[in-house]
Design an enzyme around this catalytic site. Structure first.
Site, PDB file in Angstrom:
ATOM      1  N   LYS A  13       0.821  -1.216   0.000  1.00 18.16           N
ATOM      2  CA  LYS A  13       0.000   0.000   0.000  1.00 18.16           C
ATOM      3  C   LYS A  13       0.852   1.261   0.000  1.00 18.16           C
ATOM      4  CE  LYS A  13      -2.221  -0.658   3.838  1.00 18.16           C
ATOM      5  NZ  LYS A  13      -1.726  -1.928   4.376  1.00 18.16           N
ATOM      6  N   ARG A  88      -9.144   0.650   9.463  1.00 21.54           N
ATOM      7  CA  ARG A  88      -8.588  -0.643   9.841  1.00 21.54           C
ATOM      8  C   ARG A  88      -9.568  -1.492  10.641  1.00 21.54           C
ATOM      9  NH1 ARG A  88      -2.918   0.631   9.209  1.00 21.54           N
ATOM     10  NH2 ARG A  88      -1.673  -1.232   9.563  1.00 21.54           N
ATOM     11  N   ARG A 127      11.510  -6.870   4.816  1.00 21.79           N
ATOM     12  CA  ARG A 127      11.470  -5.469   5.221  1.00 21.79           C
ATOM     13  C   ARG A 127      12.070  -5.281   6.610  1.00 21.79           C
ATOM     14  NH1 ARG A 127       5.798  -2.397   5.122  1.00 21.79           N
ATOM     15  NH2 ARG A 127       5.638  -3.023   7.284  1.00 21.79           N
ATOM     16  N   ARG A 133      12.115  -1.692  11.320  1.00 16.52           N
ATOM     17  CA  ARG A 133      10.974  -1.135  12.034  1.00 16.52           C
ATOM     18  C   ARG A 133      10.653  -2.011  13.236  1.00 16.52           C
ATOM     19  NH1 ARG A 133       5.904   0.320   8.214  1.00 16.52           N
ATOM     20  NH2 ARG A 133       4.780  -0.847   9.820  1.00 16.52           N
ATOM     21  N   ARG A 144       0.209  -8.269  13.971  1.00 15.91           N
ATOM     22  CA  ARG A 144      -0.380  -7.393  12.952  1.00 15.91           C
ATOM     23  C   ARG A 144      -1.214  -8.192  11.960  1.00 15.91           C
ATOM     24  NH1 ARG A 144       4.826  -5.175  11.105  1.00 15.91           N
ATOM     25  NH2 ARG A 144       3.779  -4.240   9.316  1.00 15.91           N
TER      26      ARG A 144
END
Ligand code: ADP
Length: 192
Positions: A13, A88, A127, A133, A144
């Protein structure tokens, strides 16, 4: 053009929204980025959000709606927007509808980037190495994905039922996926 981008964490996204922003010349509003900016600034809101985000949970609907109201009060959103990371859950979807109604705006489409779970897990692992992160740590990733399945996936149904959903295959090169999105939302602009 007013767009909502939907898809699992790691579905692309953010990457596609950044491109769409240039292409459509409308702001990219990423609630994840807005929250990370608050955390980085050490604001009261950021302090509240930090732990929740690091766990992979959702920050409260109230905080999100406040942030969004604030962002939509800025002049640049009059021309349109690409909303990434919101809504969300179903309560947020209803709140967004209400907010846009109060502003006299209607959005054009909710675009779902469809990527299967196996790919998602692979991408997020990649990632985690590249970006470091906090919420890309394995525990937080699992959380998540769980939050996504339980709370965000129903949002896709919400837009389907409202006749506003466009599903785009999110697997392929960045260019391929981008072209598919443009063809789905603005075929007249997709020439060449
Ligand atoms: P990703 O989609 O890869 O999980 P985001 O940058 O969109 O990444 O979001 C990161 C985190 O920010 C989420 O896990 C959540 O804690 C918080 N967040 C972002 N958007 C929302 C939202 N609409 N409602 C609640 N929490 C949010």
């Amino acid at each position: 053009m007013r767009l909502v981008l939907l898809g699992a964490p790691g579905s692309g996204k953010g990457t596609q929204a950044a491109r769409l922003k240039e292409y459509l010349q409308v702001p990219h509003i990423s609630t994840g980025d807005l929250l990370r900016a608050e955390v980085a600034a050490g604001s009261a809101l950021g302090l509240q959000a930090k732990e929740v985000m690091a766990r992979g949970d959702l920050v409260s609907d109230e905080i999100l709606l406040g942030m969004l109201r604030d962002r939509f009060s800025r002049e640049d959103t009059k021309a349109g927007f690409i909303l990434d990371g919101y809504p969300r859950n179903l309560a947020q979807a209803a709140a967004l509808d209400e907010l846009l109604r109060s502003l006299g705006q209607k959005f054009d489409a909710a675009v779902q980037l469809a990527v299967d779970n196996e790919q998602i897990v692979e991408r997020l692992a990649g990632r985690a190495q590249a970006e470091g992160r906090a919420d890309d740590a394995p525990e937080a990733v699992r959380k998540r994905l769980q939050v996504y399945d339980q709370q965000t996936a129903p949002v896709i149904e919400f837009y389907r039922q409202h006749g506003q959903l466009t599903v785009v295959e999110g697997v392929g090169t960045l260019d391929e996926v981008f072209t598919r999105i443009v063809e789905a939302i603005a075929p007249e602009k997709a020439v060449g």
